[in-house]
Design a protein around this motif. Structure first.
Motif, PDB file in Angstrom:
ATOM      1  N   PRO A  47       0.831  -1.211   0.000  1.00 14.25           N
ATOM      2  CA  PRO A  47       0.000   0.000   0.000  1.00 14.25           C
ATOM      3  C   PRO A  47       0.860   1.254   0.000  1.00 14.25           C
ATOM      4  O   PRO A  47       1.905   1.313   0.643  1.00 14.25           O
ATOM      5  CB  PRO A  47      -0.792  -0.119   1.300  1.00 14.25           C
ATOM      6  CG  PRO A  47      -0.840  -1.585   1.588  1.00 14.25           C
ATOM      7  CD  PRO A  47       0.476  -2.131   1.103  1.00 14.25           C
ATOM      8  N   GLY A  48       0.410   2.238  -0.751  1.00 16.33           N
ATOM      9  CA  GLY A  48       1.131   3.502  -0.811  1.00 16.33           C
ATOM     10  C   GLY A  48       2.209   3.560  -1.865  1.00 16.33           C
ATOM     11  O   GLY A  48       2.794   4.627  -2.088  1.00 16.33           O
ATOM     12  N   THR A  49       2.502   2.446  -2.534  1.00 15.27           N
ATOM     13  CA  THR A  49       3.513   2.437  -3.594  1.00 15.27           C
ATOM     14  C   THR A  49       3.045   3.301  -4.759  1.00 15.27           C
ATOM     15  O   THR A  49       1.910   3.188  -5.217  1.00 15.27           O
ATOM     16  CB  THR A  49       3.769   1.004  -4.088  1.00 15.27           C
ATOM     17  OG1 THR A  49       4.189   0.188  -2.994  1.00 15.27           O
ATOM     18  CG2 THR A  49       4.846   0.984  -5.168  1.00 15.27           C
ATOM     19  N   ASP A  50       3.908   4.147  -5.241  1.00 12.39           N
ATOM     20  CA  ASP A  50       3.567   5.020  -6.365  1.00 12.39           C
ATOM     21  C   ASP A  50       3.275   4.190  -7.610  1.00 12.39           C
ATOM     22  O   ASP A  50       4.031   3.275  -7.948  1.00 12.39           O
ATOM     23  CB  ASP A  50       4.723   5.984  -6.636  1.00 12.39           C
ATOM     24  CG  ASP A  50       4.363   7.042  -7.660  1.00 12.39           C
ATOM     25  OD1 ASP A  50       3.253   7.590  -7.573  1.00 12.39           O
ATOM     26  OD2 ASP A  50       5.192   7.305  -8.556  1.00 12.39           O
ATOM     27  N   GLY A  51       2.155   4.472  -8.283  1.00 13.05           N
ATOM     28  CA  GLY A  51       1.795   3.748  -9.488  1.00 13.05           C
ATOM     29  C   GLY A  51       1.224   2.369  -9.234  1.00 13.05           C
ATOM     30  O   GLY A  51       1.134   1.559 -10.164  1.00 13.05           O
ATOM     31  N   ARG A  52       0.818   2.097  -8.012  1.00 14.47           N
ATOM     32  CA  ARG A  52       0.285   0.774  -7.665  1.00 14.47           C
ATOM     33  C   ARG A  52      -0.919   0.428  -8.535  1.00 14.47           C
ATOM     34  O   ARG A  52      -1.791   1.256  -8.787  1.00 14.47           O
ATOM     35  CB  ARG A  52      -0.129   0.773  -6.197  1.00 14.47           C
ATOM     36  CG  ARG A  52      -0.398  -0.602  -5.599  1.00 14.47           C
ATOM     37  CD  ARG A  52      -0.887  -0.446  -4.177  1.00 14.47           C
ATOM     38  NE  ARG A  52      -0.855  -1.682  -3.414  1.00 14.47           N
ATOM     39  CZ  ARG A  52      -1.730  -1.967  -2.452  1.00 14.47           C
ATOM     40  NH1 ARG A  52      -2.688  -1.111  -2.137  1.00 14.47           N
ATOM     41  NH2 ARG A  52      -1.638  -3.099  -1.788  1.00 14.47           N
ATOM     42  N   ARG A  53      -0.969  -0.820  -8.983  1.00 15.76           N
ATOM     43  CA  ARG A  53      -2.071  -1.270  -9.824  1.00 15.76           C
ATOM     44  C   ARG A  53      -3.371  -1.325  -9.024  1.00 15.76           C
ATOM     45  O   ARG A  53      -3.376  -1.676  -7.842  1.00 15.76           O
ATOM     46  CB  ARG A  53      -1.774  -2.641 -10.421  1.00 15.76           C
ATOM     47  CG  ARG A  53      -2.876  -3.128 -11.355  1.00 15.76           C
ATOM     48  CD  ARG A  53      -2.486  -4.331 -12.162  1.00 15.76           C
ATOM     49  NE  ARG A  53      -3.563  -4.685 -13.070  1.00 15.76           N
ATOM     50  CZ  ARG A  53      -3.457  -5.564 -14.069  1.00 15.76           C
ATOM     51  NH1 ARG A  53      -2.296  -6.179 -14.271  1.00 15.76           N
ATOM     52  NH2 ARG A  53      -4.481  -5.821 -14.855  1.00 15.76           N
ATOM     53  N   ALA A  54      -4.468  -1.013  -9.694  1.00 15.78           N
ATOM     54  CA  ALA A  54      -5.785  -1.053  -9.063  1.00 15.78           C
ATOM     55  C   ALA A  54      -6.655  -2.125  -9.707  1.00 15.78           C
ATOM     56  O   ALA A  54      -6.539  -2.402 -10.907  1.00 15.78           O
ATOM     57  CB  ALA A  54      -6.478   0.297  -9.170  1.00 15.78           C
ATOM     58  N   LEU A  55      -7.528  -2.699  -8.913  1.00 23.85           N
ATOM     59  CA  LEU A  55      -8.535  -3.644  -9.381  1.00 23.85           C
ATOM     60  C   LEU A  55      -9.913  -3.107  -9.036  1.00 23.85           C
ATOM     61  O   LEU A  55     -10.098  -2.446  -8.011  1.00 23.85           O
ATOM     62  CB  LEU A  55      -8.326  -5.018  -8.749  1.00 23.85           C
ATOM     63  CG  LEU A  55      -6.991  -5.709  -9.032  1.00 23.85           C
ATOM     64  CD1 LEU A  55      -6.943  -7.056  -8.332  1.00 23.85           C
ATOM     65  CD2 LEU A  55      -6.770  -5.875 -10.534  1.00 23.85           C
ATOM     66  N   ALA A  56     -10.877  -3.424  -9.872  1.00 15.61           N
ATOM     67  CA  ALA A  56     -12.248  -2.983  -9.645  1.00 15.61           C
ATOM     68  C   ALA A  56     -13.033  -4.029  -8.871  1.00 15.61           C
ATOM     69  O   ALA A  56     -12.799  -5.236  -9.009  1.00 15.61           O
ATOM     70  CB  ALA A  56     -12.944  -2.714 -10.981  1.00 15.61           C
ATOM     71  N   VAL A  57     -13.959  -3.557  -8.046  1.00 15.71           N
ATOM     72  CA  VAL A  57     -14.935  -4.439  -7.405  1.00 15.71           C
ATOM     73  C   VAL A  57     -16.327  -3.887  -7.673  1.00 15.71           C
ATOM     74  O   VAL A  57     -16.530  -2.673  -7.759  1.00 15.71           O
ATOM     75  CB  VAL A  57     -14.704  -4.586  -5.882  1.00 15.71           C
ATOM     76  CG1 VAL A  57     -13.331  -5.151  -5.579  1.00 15.71           C
ATOM     77  CG2 VAL A  57     -14.923  -3.272  -5.155  1.00 15.71           C
ATOM     78  N   TYR A  58     -17.266  -4.808  -7.793  1.00 14.41           N
ATOM     79  CA  TYR A  58     -18.676  -4.457  -7.934  1.00 14.41           C
ATOM     80  C   TYR A  58     -19.479  -5.381  -7.032  1.00 14.41           C
ATOM     81  O   TYR A  58     -19.230  -6.593  -6.996  1.00 14.41           O
ATOM     82  CB  TYR A  58     -19.150  -4.642  -9.381  1.00 14.41           C
ATOM     83  CG  TYR A  58     -18.675  -3.579 -10.329  1.00 14.41           C
ATOM     84  CD1 TYR A  58     -19.458  -2.460 -10.606  1.00 14.41           C
ATOM     85  CD2 TYR A  58     -17.439  -3.688 -10.952  1.00 14.41           C
ATOM     86  CE1 TYR A  58     -19.025  -1.475 -11.473  1.00 14.41           C
ATOM     87  CE2 TYR A  58     -16.996  -2.715 -11.831  1.00 14.41           C
ATOM     88  CZ  TYR A  58     -17.793  -1.607 -12.089  1.00 14.41           C
ATOM     89  OH  TYR A  58     -17.339  -0.639 -12.952  1.00 14.41           O
ATOM     90  N   GLY A  59     -20.436  -4.826  -6.319  1.00 15.21           N
ATOM     91  CA  GLY A  59     -21.274  -5.650  -5.453  1.00 15.21           C
ATOM     92  C   GLY A  59     -22.442  -4.860  -4.904  1.00 15.21           C
ATOM     93  O   GLY A  59     -22.410  -3.623  -4.870  1.00 15.21           O
ATOM     94  N   ASP A  60     -23.464  -5.570  -4.455  1.00 20.60           N
ATOM     95  CA  ASP A  60     -24.684  -4.939  -3.970  1.00 20.60           C
ATOM     96  C   ASP A  60     -24.708  -4.734  -2.460  1.00 20.60           C
ATOM     97  O   ASP A  60     -25.636  -4.120  -1.942  1.00 20.60           O
ATOM     98  CB  ASP A  60     -25.905  -5.780  -4.378  1.00 20.60           C
ATOM     99  CG  ASP A  60     -26.081  -5.835  -5.889  1.00 20.60           C
ATOM    100  OD1 ASP A  60     -25.581  -4.922  -6.582  1.00 20.60           O
ATOM    101  OD2 ASP A  60     -26.722  -6.795  -6.384  1.00 20.60           O
TER     102      ASP A  60
END
Length: 211
Positions: free
Chosen positions: A142-155
């Motif tokens: 966490p906090g790393t510059d340029g860290r990859r992101a993932l999406a989440v979707y939920g109800d």
């Protein structure tokens, strides 16, 4: 200690298991062929991993991961997953799964269909837009510059948070895209499907998606 129960131990499932164990989780892995076929994977993962039937993995899970082909979702245990967050890594590929008109015309998403089967659970779409090898290769603190992101979707907001915290703990930023009905935005052939993106880039890609 939180236990991750994997229903499916193919490319994505085994990589999630590796990252989970590396970051302090227990894992229970299962597949359709039986626990005896998972001996090698469990030996690699070490003392925090066990093999089980799908029913046993579902029952043991604090967080479950359904990572099997979409056409096989009718085989997912129902009762043991009631009340639990269930990560859905699946994608609908008509070439493999057969045509589903309601998925072809975007009137429904594959994750909504899994949620309908698992009515007592809380399905969260995640890990469906990353190559399996990247789950270990792209993970960063966490906090790393340029860290990859993932999406989440939920109800369910609480389940979304539980899954988001898990994803963050194993190496990725998280973008909450909203309800399952919007998860088409990260399906095959959308801008966010596949490439490495930061959280800001992924938000833009999700907004740019068209049906």
């Amino acid at each position: 200690m939180t236990t991750i129960g994997l229903i499916g131990a193919g490319h994505i499932g085994s990589q999630i298991a590796r990252q989970a164990v590396a970051n302090g989780y227990d894992v229970v892995v299962s597949n359709s062929r039986g626990p005896e076929t998972l001996t090698e994977l469990v030996a690699e993962l070490g003392e925090h991993a066990t093999a089980a039937t799908t029913e046993q993995a579902a029952a043991a899970a604090d967080i479950a991961v359904v990572t099997i082909p979409f056409h096989a979702i009718d085989q997912v245990p129902v009762e043991p997953l009631n009340g639990k967050p269930v990560i859905d890594t699946n994608n609908y590929y008509w070439e493999r799964d057969g045509h589903r008109p309601e998925l072809d015309d975007f009137s429904e998403t594959s994750s909504e269909q899994l949620q309908r089967r698992l009515a007592g659970a809380h399905v969260v779409k995640a890990f469906n837009h990353i190559f399996a090898s990247d789950i270990t290769d792209n993970a960063q603190k966490p906090g790393t510059d340029g860290r990859r992101a993932l999406a989440v979707y939920g109800d369910d907001a609480e389940a979304n948070k539980v899954v988001s915290d898990f994803i963050d703990s194993i190496g990725f930023d998280v973008v909450d895209g909203g309800p399952l009905s919007e998860s088409w935005r990260i399906q095959r052939d959308t801008p966010g499907y596949g490439p490495r993106m930061t959280a800001a880039e992924l938000r833009e890609a999700l907004q740019a998606a068209t049906r």
